[in-house]
Design an enzyme around this catalytic site. Structure first.
Site, PDB file in Angstrom:
ATOM      1  N   GLY A  10      43.092   7.767  97.281  1.00 17.67           N
ATOM      2  CA  GLY A  10      41.692   8.001  97.153  1.00 17.67           C
ATOM      3  C   GLY A  10      41.327   9.264  97.552  1.00 17.67           C
ATOM      4  CD  GLN A  11      35.398  11.555  97.071  1.00 15.29           C
ATOM      5  OE1 GLN A  11      34.694  12.563  96.633  1.00 15.29           O
ATOM      6  NE2 GLN A  11      34.618  10.447  97.280  1.00 15.29           N
ATOM      7  CG  LEU A  12      38.137   9.896 103.763  1.00 13.98           C
ATOM      8  CD1 LEU A  12      37.199  11.259 104.034  1.00 13.98           C
ATOM      9  CD2 LEU A  12      37.107   8.686 104.319  1.00 13.98           C
ATOM     10  CG  ASP A  34      46.564  -5.517  97.961  1.00 16.45           C
ATOM     11  OD1 ASP A  34      45.629  -5.540  98.420  1.00 16.45           O
ATOM     12  OD2 ASP A  34      46.544  -5.796  96.669  1.00 16.45           O
ATOM     13  CB  ALA A  58      36.638   0.622 100.149  1.00 18.41           C
ATOM     14  CB  THR A  99      28.816   2.077 102.761  1.00 17.71           C
ATOM     15  OG1 THR A  99      27.673   2.581 102.104  1.00 17.71           O
ATOM     16  CG2 THR A  99      28.578   0.549 103.074  1.00 17.71           C
ATOM     17  CG  ASP A 100      24.350   4.963 102.561  1.00 20.53           C
ATOM     18  OD1 ASP A 100      25.355   4.478 101.988  1.00 20.53           O
ATOM     19  OD2 ASP A 100      23.301   5.589 101.830  1.00 20.53           O
ATOM     20  CE1 TYR A 123      31.190  -0.693  99.137  1.00 27.64           C
ATOM     21  CE2 TYR A 123      29.264   0.513  99.250  1.00 27.64           C
ATOM     22  CZ  TYR A 123      30.581   0.524  99.297  1.00 27.64           C
ATOM     23  OH  TYR A 123      31.331   1.359 100.048  1.00 27.64           O
ATOM     24  CE  LYS A 127      32.773  -0.157 103.118  1.00 29.98           C
ATOM     25  NZ  LYS A 127      34.336   0.394 103.179  1.00 29.98           N
TER      26      LYS A 127
HETATM   27  N1  NAP Z   1      32.755   7.753  97.756  1.00 33.73           N
HETATM   28  C1  NAP Z   1      31.394   7.858  98.437  1.00 33.73           C
HETATM   29  O1  NAP Z   1      30.677   8.570  98.272  1.00 33.73           O
HETATM   30  C2  NAP Z   1      31.439   7.015  99.665  1.00 33.73           C
HETATM   31  C3  NAP Z   1      29.855   6.743 100.421  1.00 33.73           C
HETATM   32  C4  NAP Z   1      29.884   6.029 101.437  1.00 33.73           C
HETATM   33  C5  NAP Z   1      31.300   5.337 101.965  1.00 33.73           C
HETATM   34  N2  NAP Z   1      32.175   5.806 101.348  1.00 33.73           N
HETATM   35  C6  NAP Z   1      33.443   4.724 101.932  1.00 33.73           C
HETATM   36  O2  NAP Z   1      34.367   5.826 102.308  1.00 33.73           O
HETATM   37  C7  NAP Z   1      35.701   5.172 102.165  1.00 33.73           C
HETATM   38  C8  NAP Z   1      36.457   5.946 101.079  1.00 33.73           C
HETATM   39  O3  NAP Z   1      35.957   6.091  99.950  1.00 33.73           O
HETATM   40  P1  NAP Z   1      36.560   6.862  98.767  1.00 33.73           P
HETATM   41  O4  NAP Z   1      35.537   7.675  98.068  1.00 33.73           O
HETATM   42  O5  NAP Z   1      37.663   7.815  99.212  1.00 33.73           O
HETATM   43  O6  NAP Z   1      37.231   5.836  97.995  1.00 33.73           O
HETATM   44  P2  NAP Z   1      38.357   5.908  96.582  1.00 33.73           P
HETATM   45  O7  NAP Z   1      38.408   7.297  96.149  1.00 33.73           O
HETATM   46  O8  NAP Z   1      37.806   4.756  95.699  1.00 33.73           O
HETATM   47  O9  NAP Z   1      39.400   5.427  97.413  1.00 33.73           O
HETATM   48  C9  NAP Z   1      39.855   4.224  97.918  1.00 33.73           C
HETATM   49  C10 NAP Z   1      41.379   3.860  97.690  1.00 33.73           C
HETATM   50  O10 NAP Z   1      41.495   2.647  98.102  1.00 33.73           O
HETATM   51  C11 NAP Z   1      42.439   1.981  97.336  1.00 33.73           C
HETATM   52  N3  NAP Z   1      42.548   0.446  97.451  1.00 33.73           N
HETATM   53  C12 NAP Z   1      41.377   0.006  96.689  1.00 33.73           C
HETATM   54  N4  NAP Z   1      41.822  -1.414  96.800  1.00 33.73           N
HETATM   55  C13 NAP Z   1      42.773  -1.432  97.689  1.00 33.73           C
HETATM   56  C14 NAP Z   1      43.645  -2.495  98.335  1.00 33.73           C
HETATM   57  N5  NAP Z   1      43.135  -3.819  98.112  1.00 33.73           N
HETATM   58  N6  NAP Z   1      44.581  -2.146  99.331  1.00 33.73           N
HETATM   59  C15 NAP Z   1      45.024  -0.911  99.510  1.00 33.73           C
HETATM   60  N7  NAP Z   1      44.101   0.215  98.757  1.00 33.73           N
HETATM   61  C16 NAP Z   1      43.184  -0.303  97.994  1.00 33.73           C
HETATM   62  C17 NAP Z   1      42.129   2.491  95.896  1.00 33.73           C
HETATM   63  O11 NAP Z   1      43.290   2.582  95.177  1.00 33.73           O
HETATM   64  P3  NAP Z   1      43.085   2.309  93.523  1.00 33.73           P
HETATM   65  O12 NAP Z   1      42.107   3.213  92.880  1.00 33.73           O
HETATM   66  O13 NAP Z   1      44.535   2.333  93.164  1.00 33.73           O
HETATM   67  O14 NAP Z   1      42.754   0.832  93.537  1.00 33.73           O
HETATM   68  C18 NAP Z   1      41.856   4.050  96.279  1.00 33.73           C
HETATM   69  O15 NAP Z   1      42.893   4.740  96.256  1.00 33.73           O
HETATM   70  C19 NAP Z   1      35.495   3.670 101.741  1.00 33.73           C
HETATM   71  O16 NAP Z   1      35.505   2.591 102.705  1.00 33.73           O
HETATM   72  C20 NAP Z   1      33.991   3.676 100.998  1.00 33.73           C
HETATM   73  O17 NAP Z   1      33.400   2.622 100.908  1.00 33.73           O
HETATM   74  C21 NAP Z   1      32.296   6.370 100.299  1.00 33.73           C
END
Ligand code: NAP
Length: 173
Positions: A10-12, A34, A58, A99-100, A123, A127
């Site tokens: 993922g991104q983070l 998973d 997530a 998350t917010d 969502y 969360k």
């Molecule tokens: N992005 C934002 O701006 C934002 C804002 C507020 C909070 N957050 C929180 O920050 C955290 C990181 O966000 P991010 O943007 O890095 O998310 P992301 O890029 O979507 O990365 C999430 C990762 O989780 C994996 N995943 C999904 N379901 C899973 C499962 N059942 N078991 C194991 N891995 C799983 C995804 O894999 P696949 O893609 O292969 O399914 C993906 O690699 C999350 O908790 C999110 O709620 C993000």
């Protein structure tokens, strides 16, 4: 420190991995681990014996969570529960991202930790349930609420990095 990094594609996680420095990071992608499979999560924690587990996994496609509420809870609440149980068993610190969206968003000032959450979509509810799982099950834990991520890697739920998305929406991308 040995760190077990969850959701490693993922991104983070992609940006966290670049900062691993002297730490030993065991990174697990969705395919490799998973979070919804409690036994596999516990087995992995026993095998790796991490001092810290960082959960970035997530299901955060906000609109899709409305129609796929079960999946939202499976990943964002029960998946987090599984990680909290595993962290507790091996005495690892659990770092979990939230998350917010746990707030309804009507305040005209920044929210603080003392504000009472009041999510208004599936969502946010899922969360918040994940947060509660962490707090209820394992005290050696941190819950980090963020409203946005602005790293190099793109976000699967939002299609690209924040900067690229803004540039394309303003016709500059
Ligand atoms: N992005 C934002 O701006 C934002 C804002 C507020 C909070 N957050 C929180 O920050 C955290 C990181 O966000 P991010 O943007 O890095 O998310 P992301 O890029 O979507 O990365 C999430 C990762 O989780 C994996 N995943 C999904 N379901 C899973 C499962 N059942 N078991 C194991 N891995 C799983 C995804 O894999 P696949 O893609 O292969 O399914 C993906 O690699 C999350 O908790 C999110 O709620 C993000």
């Amino acid at each position: 420190m040995r760190v077990l990094l969850i959701g490693a594609n993922g991104q983070l996680s992609s940006d966290l991995l670049k900062l691993s420095g002297a730490h030993e990071v065991v990174a697990r992608t969705h395919q490799e681990l998973d979070v919804t499979h409690v036994r596999k999560v516990q087995e992995e924690a026993r095998r790796v014996q991490p001092e810290v587990i960082i959960n970035t996994a997530a299901f955060h496609k906000v609109d899709l969570c409305e129609t796929e509420v079960g999946r939202a809870f499976e990943v964002n609440a029960y998946g987090v529960r599984n990680l909290a149980l595993a962290a507790r068993e091996v005495a690892a610190t659990l770092v979990h991202f939230s998350t917010d969206y746990v707030f309804e968003g009507n305040a005209n000032r920044p929210y603080t930790e003392e504000d009472i959450p009041n999510p208004i979509n599936a969502y946010g509810v899922s969360k918040l349930a994940g947060e509660k799982m962490v707090r209820y099950l394992w005290t050696k834990s941190f819950v980090i609420r963020t409203c946005g991520l602005y790293g190099h890697a793109g976000c699967s739920g939002k299609g690209g990095s924040f900067v690229e998305m803004m540039l394309s929406q303003t016709g500059c991308g």
